[in-house]
Design an enzyme around this catalytic site. Structure first.
Site, PDB file in Angstrom:
ATOM      1  N   HIS A  21       0.833  -1.204   0.000  1.00 48.42           N
ATOM      2  CA  HIS A  21       0.000   0.000   0.000  1.00 48.42           C
ATOM      3  C   HIS A  21       0.872   1.259   0.000  1.00 48.42           C
ATOM      4  O   HIS A  21       1.584   1.533   0.960  1.00 48.42           O
ATOM      5  CB  HIS A  21      -0.884  -0.022   1.250  1.00 48.42           C
ATOM      6  CG  HIS A  21      -1.948   1.010   1.276  1.00 48.42           C
ATOM      7  ND1 HIS A  21      -2.130   1.877   2.327  1.00 48.42           N
ATOM      8  CD2 HIS A  21      -2.918   1.305   0.378  1.00 48.42           C
ATOM      9  CE1 HIS A  21      -3.162   2.658   2.093  1.00 48.42           C
ATOM     10  NE2 HIS A  21      -3.653   2.332   0.922  1.00 48.42           N
ATOM     11  N   HIS A  63      -1.508  10.513  -2.257  1.00 55.01           N
ATOM     12  CA  HIS A  63      -2.804   9.992  -1.833  1.00 55.01           C
ATOM     13  C   HIS A  63      -3.843  11.069  -1.568  1.00 55.01           C
ATOM     14  O   HIS A  63      -4.923  11.073  -2.161  1.00 55.01           O
ATOM     15  CB  HIS A  63      -2.660   9.128  -0.582  1.00 55.01           C
ATOM     16  CG  HIS A  63      -3.967   8.615  -0.072  1.00 55.01           C
ATOM     17  ND1 HIS A  63      -4.717   9.287   0.880  1.00 55.01           N
ATOM     18  CD2 HIS A  63      -4.696   7.514  -0.402  1.00 55.01           C
ATOM     19  CE1 HIS A  63      -5.821   8.627   1.111  1.00 55.01           C
ATOM     20  NE2 HIS A  63      -5.844   7.538   0.363  1.00 55.01           N
TER      21      HIS A  63
END
Length: 279
Positions: A21, A63
């Site tokens: 991730h 992100h």
């Protein structure tokens, strides 16, 4: 370009190796930084990333919509040029936000890429359009799949590319402090897959440890489509994920443990016509 369909699409790679991730990040190497990606590549993990478009039209890997959490600057990514973005260190480190092109050059097909298209406006296709444009421009030949909460982005990607496209799904409760909650709550529910008809589902592991109605639906959807589970951060969430997942997206987990889990998640339970191809 038109999507040729799931039955002929090769995305088995997406389920063969655990997915790091935002790279294999830690206190030394911040999330979505180039050395975090290098660490993931060194361990042969697929990599999950997130992309936005800068003020001057460059696709960048980051992100959040806002730079505040990671860079300490209260500015939106879309309001900054690439030059400005690169002036803000990631988590007070020596590393800065990479462009999508820089990231692709680093990976260069060594591992697979799971690329999340950010944004929540289903009628604004700029991020997904520019992402596909970059992939076409550089002629990227490595394994890559696209995913998004934004059902408009998923539909656009399916119509304008041959990449496997996944729908991100989550459990979300009303949050009066953030204006985004209603959009995430609406678009993040499993029923949205009836509209997007994705190639796979990426599902929030936080739902499976609660007594939520969504859990019965993930059982049904797992018979229709392959399932990724995110984000695995502990042994408990790993155990919860194994109830449904064909692979996991993880962070802050022991690399040796995750490596040992490659190809050891439950067999696909969905219809054969929806299985990823090995060809």
């Amino acid at each position: 370009m038109t999507n040729t369909g799931v039955s002929s699409m090769n995305f088995q790679w997406l389920f063969d190796r655990p997915i790091a991730h935002r790279g294999l990040h830690d206190e030394q190497y911040p999330e979505n930084s180039m050395p975090a990606y290098e660490q993931a590549i060194a361990h042969n993990f697929n990599i999950e990333i997130d992309v936005h478009v800068s003020k001057d039209g460059e696709v960048v890997v980051f992100h959040d919509d806002n730079l505040k959490r990671v860079c300490g600057v209260d500015k939106l990514v879309k309001d900054c040029t690439v030059k400005e973005l690169k002036s803000y260190p990631l988590a007070n480190s020596e590393y800065v936000i990479p462009t999508f092109k820089e990231f692709l050059a680093l990976v260069d097909g060594k591992v697979g890429i799971l690329c999340e298209i950010k944004g929540i406006n289903p009628f604004d296709h700029r991020i997904v359009r520019e992402t596909i444009k970059v992939l076409d421009e550089v002629g990227y030949k490595g394994n890559i799949a696209l995913q998004s909460f934004d059902f408009g982005a998923v539909l656009y990607a399916k119509r304008h590319s041959n990449y496997a496209c996944g729908e991100l799904c989550t459990w979300c409760s009303p949050d009066g402090k953030h204006n985004r909650w209603w959009a995430t709550d609406f678009m993040g529910k499993l029923w949205i897959n009836k509209i997007t008809r994705p190639d796979f589902i990426a599902y929030d592991v936080r739902a499976v440890d609660r007594n939520l109605p969504e859990n019965k639906w993930i059982v049904k959807w797992s018979k229709k489509l392959p399932i990724l589970m995110w984000t695995i951060k502990s042994q408990e969430t790993l155990e919860n994920a194994t109830k449904y997942a064909n692979n996991v997206i993880f962070e802050h987990m022991d690399a040796a443990l995750m490596d040992s889990l490659a190809r050891k998640f439950m067999p696909f339970r969905c219809l054969e016509k929806n299985l990823p191809s090995n060809k």
